[in-house]
Scaffold this active site. Structure first.
Site, PDB file in Angstrom:
ATOM      1  N   GLY A   1      -8.862 -43.566  -5.581  1.00 50.42           N
ATOM      2  CA  GLY A   1      -9.439 -42.196  -4.975  1.00 50.42           C
ATOM      3  C   GLY A   1      -8.711 -40.861  -5.173  1.00 50.42           C
ATOM      4  O   GLY A   1      -7.497 -40.924  -5.388  1.00 50.42           O
TER       5      GLY A   1
ATOM      6  N   GLN B   1      -5.424 -32.547  -3.298  1.00 49.72           N
ATOM      7  CA  GLN B   1      -4.398 -32.958  -4.228  1.00 49.72           C
ATOM      8  C   GLN B   1      -4.405 -32.085  -5.476  1.00 49.72           C
ATOM      9  O   GLN B   1      -3.209 -32.488  -6.111  1.00 49.72           O
ATOM     10  CB  GLN B   1      -4.609 -34.543  -4.437  1.00 49.72           C
ATOM     11  CG  GLN B   1      -4.548 -35.308  -3.108  1.00 49.72           C
ATOM     12  CD  GLN B   1      -4.819 -36.846  -3.424  1.00 49.72           C
ATOM     13  OE1 GLN B   1      -5.869 -37.417  -3.331  1.00 49.72           O
ATOM     14  NE2 GLN B   1      -3.584 -37.721  -3.701  1.00 49.72           N
TER      15      GLN B   1
ATOM     16  N   CYS C   1      -0.128 -43.065  -2.273  1.00 49.72           N
ATOM     17  CA  CYS C   1      -0.831 -42.057  -2.660  1.00 49.72           C
ATOM     18  C   CYS C   1      -0.256 -41.529  -3.859  1.00 49.72           C
ATOM     19  O   CYS C   1       0.941 -41.371  -4.104  1.00 49.72           O
ATOM     20  CB  CYS C   1      -0.776 -41.156  -1.305  1.00 49.72           C
ATOM     21  SG  CYS C   1      -1.279 -39.554  -1.299  1.00 49.72           S
ATOM     22  N   LEU C   2      -1.106 -40.881  -4.397  1.00 52.73           N
ATOM     23  CA  LEU C   2      -0.935 -40.379  -5.731  1.00 52.73           C
ATOM     24  C   LEU C   2      -0.041 -39.094  -5.557  1.00 52.73           C
ATOM     25  O   LEU C   2       1.066 -38.709  -6.364  1.00 52.73           O
ATOM     26  CB  LEU C   2      -2.069 -39.991  -6.777  1.00 52.73           C
ATOM     27  CG  LEU C   2      -2.842 -41.124  -7.169  1.00 52.73           C
ATOM     28  CD1 LEU C   2      -4.271 -40.553  -7.812  1.00 52.73           C
ATOM     29  CD2 LEU C   2      -2.272 -42.061  -8.071  1.00 52.73           C
TER      30      LEU C   2
ATOM     31  N   HIS D   1      -8.695 -42.228   3.883  1.00 54.16           N
ATOM     32  CA  HIS D   1      -7.333 -41.756   3.377  1.00 54.16           C
ATOM     33  C   HIS D   1      -7.735 -39.933   2.750  1.00 54.16           C
ATOM     34  O   HIS D   1      -7.025 -39.251   2.813  1.00 54.16           O
ATOM     35  CB  HIS D   1      -6.932 -42.582   2.449  1.00 54.16           C
ATOM     36  CG  HIS D   1      -5.761 -42.160   1.645  1.00 54.16           C
ATOM     37  ND1 HIS D   1      -4.296 -43.021   1.639  1.00 54.16           N
ATOM     38  CD2 HIS D   1      -5.678 -41.164   0.611  1.00 54.16           C
ATOM     39  CE1 HIS D   1      -3.571 -42.129   0.675  1.00 54.16           C
ATOM     40  NE2 HIS D   1      -4.430 -41.333   0.135  1.00 54.16           N
ATOM     41  N   GLU D   2      -8.808 -40.292   2.062  1.00 57.73           N
ATOM     42  CA  GLU D   2      -9.393 -39.008   1.451  1.00 57.73           C
ATOM     43  C   GLU D   2      -9.713 -38.045   2.314  1.00 57.73           C
ATOM     44  O   GLU D   2      -9.503 -37.028   2.013  1.00 57.73           O
ATOM     45  CB  GLU D   2     -10.499 -39.257   0.190  1.00 57.73           C
ATOM     46  CG  GLU D   2     -10.105 -40.483  -0.773  1.00 57.73           C
ATOM     47  CD  GLU D   2      -8.693 -40.301  -1.402  1.00 57.73           C
ATOM     48  OE1 GLU D   2      -8.316 -39.118  -1.123  1.00 57.73           O
ATOM     49  OE2 GLU D   2      -8.344 -41.281  -1.936  1.00 57.73           O
TER      50      GLU D   2
ATOM     51  N   HIS E   1      -6.865 -36.227   3.584  1.00 57.55           N
ATOM     52  CA  HIS E   1      -6.505 -35.144   2.632  1.00 57.55           C
ATOM     53  C   HIS E   1      -7.214 -33.876   2.689  1.00 57.55           C
ATOM     54  O   HIS E   1      -6.605 -32.805   2.838  1.00 57.55           O
ATOM     55  CB  HIS E   1      -6.404 -35.440   1.115  1.00 57.55           C
ATOM     56  CG  HIS E   1      -5.506 -36.529   0.530  1.00 57.55           C
ATOM     57  ND1 HIS E   1      -4.051 -36.102   0.513  1.00 57.55           N
ATOM     58  CD2 HIS E   1      -5.433 -37.624   0.136  1.00 57.55           C
ATOM     59  CE1 HIS E   1      -3.514 -37.220   0.278  1.00 57.55           C
ATOM     60  NE2 HIS E   1      -4.154 -38.078  -0.300  1.00 57.55           N
TER      61      HIS E   1
HETATM   62  O1  GNR Z   1      -4.973 -45.205  -5.507  1.00 56.81           O
HETATM   63  C1  GNR Z   1      -4.759 -45.145  -4.182  1.00 56.81           C
HETATM   64  N1  GNR Z   1      -4.474 -46.192  -3.548  1.00 56.81           N
HETATM   65  C2  GNR Z   1      -4.466 -46.518  -2.477  1.00 56.81           C
HETATM   66  C3  GNR Z   1      -4.340 -47.892  -1.821  1.00 56.81           C
HETATM   67  C4  GNR Z   1      -4.320 -48.120  -0.608  1.00 56.81           C
HETATM   68  C5  GNR Z   1      -4.851 -46.988   0.324  1.00 56.81           C
HETATM   69  C6  GNR Z   1      -5.437 -45.618  -0.029  1.00 56.81           C
HETATM   70  C7  GNR Z   1      -5.228 -45.504  -1.412  1.00 56.81           C
HETATM   71  S1  GNR Z   1      -5.791 -44.064  -2.117  1.00 56.81           S
HETATM   72  C8  GNR Z   1      -4.694 -43.995  -3.493  1.00 56.81           C
HETATM   73  C9  GNR Z   1      -5.108 -42.658  -4.327  1.00 56.81           C
HETATM   74  C10 GNR Z   1      -4.901 -41.304  -3.661  1.00 56.81           C
HETATM   75  O2  GNR Z   1      -3.805 -40.728  -3.221  1.00 56.81           O
HETATM   76  N2  GNR Z   1      -5.788 -40.919  -2.962  1.00 56.81           N
HETATM   77  O3  GNR Z   1      -5.796 -39.591  -2.184  1.00 56.81           O
HETATM   78 NI    NI Z   2      -3.769 -39.923  -1.204  1.00 58.95          NI
END
Ligand code: GNR
Ligand code: NI
Length: 167
Positions: free
Chosen positions: A46, A51, A91-92, A133-134, A137
């Protein structure tokens, strides 16, 4: 097509609250395309516009094994959620850090698709986690904000050291 640079925690721009998209035009569709390319290349499941330093409520997600099921969420809103599940997240924007976060097990989300059509989706499992999670952000939050102060301090120290050796 373009790869976009991803902001790294603790960049203060990750704390900005994204604005709703008011008109879905080609520039928004291009943003979603570039975000998808960036997510696939990273690779991640995601990516939120925050980001890539664009503070609009746009999210791309693909939780499929085959990496062929892109979902674009514009102005996503969680209408309801239930259950709780503890799952490992990464998270990236926080590279190399993984920890457990408590999230709702299931969510119902309302959003606009790339043609501006209102959609509703009931999600569970990894997709439900990723949606939460998104949306965090878009609201200026990273998963690290769900951890203890001690863990947050350790993560800041570790990433600052990494930034020094890679600089
Ligand atoms: O790639 C991603 N893997 C992930 C694994 C577990 C819970 C959430 C994520 S999201 C993350 C990519 C990212 O940072 N999205 O904002
Ligand atoms: Ni993230």
């Amino acid at each position: 097509m373009a790869l976009l640079p991803i902001l790294r925690f603790p960049d203060p721009r990750l704390q900005k609250i994204a604005r709703p998209v008011d008109k879905i035009d080609d520039s928004i569709r291009q943003l979603a395309t570039d975000m998808a390319e960036t997510m696939y290349e990273a690779p991640g499941i995601g990516l939120a516009a925050t980001q890539v330093d664009v503070h609009l409520r746009v999210v791309v997600i693909d939780v499929s094994e085959e990496r062929n099921a892109l979902r674009v969420f514009i102005n996503p809103e969680i209408l309801s959620c239930d259950g709780l599940a503890l799952g490992e997240e990464g998270c990236l924007s926080v590279p190399g850090i993984y920890d457990k976060v408590e999230r709702a097990e299931r969510v119902t989300v309302r959003y606009l698709d790339q043609s501006g059509q209102e959609q509703r989706l009931e999600a569970e499992g990894l997709l439900a986690v990723c949606i939460q999670h998104e949306i965090d952000h878009l609201n200026g939050k990273v998963f690290v904000d769900h951890l203890s102060q001690l863990k947050q301090t350790r993560i800041r120290t570790k990433l600052a050291k990494q930034a020094r050796v890679t600089a």
